[in-house]
Design a protein around this motif. Structure first.
Motif, PDB file in Angstrom:
ATOM      1  N   SER A 137      13.638  -2.568  -4.256  1.00  0.00           N
ATOM      2  CA  SER A 137      12.584  -2.707  -3.256  1.00  0.00           C
ATOM      3  C   SER A 137      11.558  -3.718  -3.769  1.00  0.00           C
ATOM      4  CB  SER A 137      11.899  -1.368  -2.990  1.00  0.00           C
ATOM      5  OG  SER A 137      11.118  -0.977  -4.102  1.00  0.00           O
ATOM      6  N   LEU A 138      10.785  -4.263  -2.851  1.00  0.00           N
ATOM      7  CA  LEU A 138       9.722  -5.179  -3.263  1.00  0.00           C
ATOM      8  C   LEU A 138       8.719  -4.454  -4.152  1.00  0.00           C
ATOM      9  CD1 LEU A 138       8.338  -7.940  -3.088  1.00  0.00           C
ATOM     10  CD2 LEU A 138       7.277  -7.197  -0.948  1.00  0.00           C
ATOM     11  N   ALA A 139       8.428  -3.208  -3.847  1.00  0.00           N
ATOM     12  CA  ALA A 139       7.491  -2.434  -4.663  1.00  0.00           C
ATOM     13  C   ALA A 139       8.015  -2.260  -6.087  1.00  0.00           C
ATOM     14  CB  ALA A 139       7.227  -1.072  -4.023  1.00  0.00           C
ATOM     15  N   GLN A 140       9.309  -2.020  -6.235  1.00  0.00           N
ATOM     16  CA  GLN A 140       9.880  -1.909  -7.584  1.00  0.00           C
ATOM     17  C   GLN A 140       9.734  -3.223  -8.339  1.00  0.00           C
ATOM     18  OE1 GLN A 140      13.816  -0.524  -6.311  1.00  0.00           O
ATOM     19  NE2 GLN A 140      13.582   1.282  -7.626  1.00  0.00           N
ATOM     20  N   LEU A 141      10.042  -4.326  -7.672  1.00  0.00           N
ATOM     21  CA  LEU A 141       9.971  -5.623  -8.343  1.00  0.00           C
ATOM     22  C   LEU A 141       8.550  -5.905  -8.817  1.00  0.00           C
ATOM     23  CD1 LEU A 141      11.594  -8.111  -9.192  1.00  0.00           C
ATOM     24  CD2 LEU A 141      10.990  -9.155  -6.992  1.00  0.00           C
ATOM     25  N   LYS A 185     -13.836  -5.593  -2.044  1.00  0.00           N
ATOM     26  CA  LYS A 185     -13.340  -4.667  -1.024  1.00  0.00           C
ATOM     27  C   LYS A 185     -11.886  -4.975  -0.723  1.00  0.00           C
ATOM     28  CE  LYS A 185     -17.737  -3.820   1.370  1.00  0.00           C
ATOM     29  NZ  LYS A 185     -18.450  -3.908   2.677  1.00  0.00           N
ATOM     30  N   PHE A 186     -11.148  -3.933  -0.396  1.00  0.00           N
ATOM     31  CA  PHE A 186      -9.730  -4.053  -0.080  1.00  0.00           C
ATOM     32  C   PHE A 186      -9.462  -3.123   1.087  1.00  0.00           C
ATOM     33  CE2 PHE A 186      -5.290  -2.605  -0.724  1.00  0.00           C
ATOM     34  CZ  PHE A 186      -4.638  -3.824  -0.719  1.00  0.00           C
ATOM     35  N   GLY A 187      -9.119  -3.693   2.233  1.00  0.00           N
ATOM     36  CA  GLY A 187      -8.901  -2.842   3.388  1.00  0.00           C
ATOM     37  C   GLY A 187      -8.579  -3.656   4.623  1.00  0.00           C
ATOM     38  N   VAL A 206       0.871  -1.175   0.000  1.00  0.00           N
ATOM     39  CA  VAL A 206       0.000   0.000   0.000  1.00  0.00           C
ATOM     40  C   VAL A 206       0.908   1.225   0.000  1.00  0.00           C
ATOM     41  CG1 VAL A 206      -1.792   1.276   1.216  1.00  0.00           C
ATOM     42  CG2 VAL A 206      -1.798  -1.227   1.266  1.00  0.00           C
ATOM     43  N   ASP A 207       0.835   1.994  -1.085  1.00  0.00           N
ATOM     44  CA  ASP A 207       1.726   3.152  -1.252  1.00  0.00           C
ATOM     45  C   ASP A 207       3.192   2.752  -1.094  1.00  0.00           C
ATOM     46  OD1 ASP A 207      -0.455   4.857  -1.638  1.00  0.00           O
ATOM     47  OD2 ASP A 207      -0.685   5.167   0.522  1.00  0.00           O
ATOM     48  N   GLY A 208       3.516   1.583  -1.629  1.00  0.00           N
ATOM     49  CA  GLY A 208       4.906   1.132  -1.637  1.00  0.00           C
ATOM     50  C   GLY A 208       5.383   0.457  -0.380  1.00  0.00           C
ATOM     51  N   HIS A 209       4.514   0.318   0.628  1.00  0.00           N
ATOM     52  CA  HIS A 209       4.917  -0.283   1.890  1.00  0.00           C
ATOM     53  C   HIS A 209       3.993  -1.436   2.239  1.00  0.00           C
ATOM     54  CE1 HIS A 209       7.662   3.061   2.583  1.00  0.00           C
ATOM     55  NE2 HIS A 209       6.671   3.881   2.256  1.00  0.00           N
ATOM     56  N   LEU A 210       4.519  -2.428   2.943  1.00  0.00           N
ATOM     57  CA  LEU A 210       3.719  -3.587   3.318  1.00  0.00           C
ATOM     58  C   LEU A 210       2.800  -3.240   4.492  1.00  0.00           C
ATOM     59  CD1 LEU A 210       6.311  -6.504   3.040  1.00  0.00           C
ATOM     60  CD2 LEU A 210       4.338  -6.073   1.562  1.00  0.00           C
ATOM     61  N   GLN A 211       1.525  -3.570   4.324  1.00  0.00           N
ATOM     62  CA  GLN A 211       0.533  -3.405   5.376  1.00  0.00           C
ATOM     63  C   GLN A 211      -0.351  -4.639   5.409  1.00  0.00           C
ATOM     64  OE1 GLN A 211      -1.835   0.120   5.013  1.00  0.00           O
ATOM     65  NE2 GLN A 211      -0.079   1.523   4.976  1.00  0.00           N
ATOM     66  N   VAL A 212      -0.834  -4.991   6.587  1.00  0.00           N
ATOM     67  CA  VAL A 212      -1.779  -6.094   6.698  1.00  0.00           C
ATOM     68  C   VAL A 212      -3.129  -5.643   6.153  1.00  0.00           C
ATOM     69  CG1 VAL A 212      -3.016  -7.621   8.283  1.00  0.00           C
ATOM     70  CG2 VAL A 212      -0.593  -7.113   8.662  1.00  0.00           C
TER      71      VAL A 212
END
Length: 428
Positions: free
Chosen positions: A346-350, A30-32, A12-18
């Protein structure tokens, strides 16, 4: 039927979130966080500790069917893609017969629809049977469902043919996707021309065979306005040509294959056909230029160039064995382990290079974890080491130099349109 994926780690916005993901009718409803839904217990997936990614998108695979089903089929190749976390793949047209007429395209699409485990789009050829100078009926092939035009496996040798093909494709708003190789500069080589090829006594292919044709083609693309996409860029000089073309406003995009990012010709210490691919592995300087090209945006996406062959074919000398290695089942894990875990990417780049950007470049409805998007997802275990084992492959091809590597990033589950496609109880 609804399904709920709970507690997964999502970008989420380039960072890992649960996050939780509610799936209904094959789409993300839904995604949240902490989603509550009336979902049967059997349709709740606890993704605790797993990375939930948009399904990967591969713009470059070879499925060999029809004509070479001893190497691969649509079924085995698409299952291999699912095993690697891919939910959308683009099939190259070097099959027998090639999809070079509207009828053959329709037949190919029917086969893909019948046997494909993931979403599939299909390339048509640029010229009849991927050779010579007779252009195909591009308008007819687009109407029949072609995704883009490519002679992959062969470069278009005549500038006039490529120019006229680009003009027609541009008028149809279709991309020309090029295997760039000037046959007059390959000299019967089997690996990159350089110090290693000389030491091993193997005939070399100079990298200018790729760069010269890309330089020609970007000039033609500038003149026609076509979307020109370069397959499997492999050399520093080619990266520089594409960088300059982009700066000049040419509508050019390109891809790099995992093996060109991971390996160089210095990896080749003996006559080993598992390391024979086209374009060949370049120098370490080339490899570093490819990494730099990804990081600065010159190279747009990563595509596997999954190219299965039989064990017997690849057991031969590099002088006789066919070019190509498999990639669908090893790409994410190898790249995550070698580049993300070491901090270079970064994981987001990959995920951008392997899922988001391929879909954006070609207008595919894929590569996104957003409400309303197709429920195409891959669940990866990023923390438990595993060893790449040919016995685990769903592809018929075992021709990979990465067998035996210990890596992270194992595919735990792949979901296409809300339904599990990997693992399956019956994959025979």
């Amino acid at each position: 039927m609804k399904r709920l994926i709970k507690n997964g780690q999502c970008l989420v916005d380039g960072h890992l979130q649960v996050q939780d993901i509610l799936i209904a009718d094959g789409k993300i409803e839904k995604f949240g966080q902490h989603l509550a839904a009336n979902v049967p217990v059997g349709q709740i997936i606890d993704a605790q500790g797993l990375f939930v990614s948009p399904g990967l998108v591969d713009l470059h695979v070879h499925l060999r069917e029809p004509g070479q089903t001893d190497k691969e089929t649509v079924k085995t190749g698409s299952l291999a893609a699912a095993h690697g976390g891919y939910t959308t793949i683009a099939a190259m047209p070097n099959v027998i017969p090639a999809p070079d007429t509207p009828k053959r395209m329709q037949d190919m699409l029917a086969l893909n629809q019948r046997d494909g485990a993931v979403h599939m789009v299909q390339y048509a050829t640029i010229t009849t049977d991927r050779g010579g100078d007779e252009l195909v009926d591009m308008a007819g092939l687009k109407a029949a469902g072609a995704f883009a035009f490519s002679n992959d496996g062969n470069g278009v040798q005549t500038a006039c043919t490529m120019y006229q093909g680009m003009k027609q494709a541009a008028a149809l708003n279709m991309a020309v996707v090029a295997h760039a190789e000037d046959d007059s500069l390959t000299y019967g080589g089997v690996m990159h021309e350089g110090g290693v090829s000389k030491r091993l006594g193997l005939p070399g292919i100079p990298s200018v065979s790729e760069t010269a044709q890309v330089a020609r083609d970007v000039a033609l693309a500038a003149a026609t306005g076509v979307h020109y996409h370069v397959c499997h860029v492999s050399s520093a000089a080619t990266v520089q040509v594409i960088r300059a073309a982009k700066a000049a406003g040419v509508n050019v995009t390109c891809e790099v294959s995992p093996h060109h990012l991971l390996l160089s010709d210095e990896t080749i210490t003996s006559d080993n056909a598992m390391l024979k691919m086209n374009p060949p592995l370049g120098s370490e300087r080339d490899r570093q230029a490819l990494i730099a090209g990804l990081l600065d945006g010159t190279i747009d996406v990563i595509a596997t160039d999954h190219a299965p062959h039989t064990d017997a074919e690849k057991a031969q000398s590099m002088l006789k064995a066919p070019f190509g290695i498999t990639g669908s089942e090893t790409a994410f894990a190898m790249l995550y382990t070698r580049f993300v875990k070491t901090g270079l990417f970064s994981l987001a780049q990959l995920i951008n290079w392997m899922a988001v950007q391929p879909a954006v470049l070609f207008g595919l409805n894929a590569g996104q974890l957003t409400e309303g998007a197709p429920a195409d997802l891959a669940l990866f275990d990023l923390t438990t080491p595993f060893t790449i084992n040919a016995n685990d492959f769903l592809s018929k091809g075992h021709n990979s130099p990465f067998i035996g590597e210990q890596v992270l990033g194992k595919t735990v589950r792949t979901i296409v349109s809300g339904q599990d496609v990997y693992p399956l109880r019956d994959i025979n």
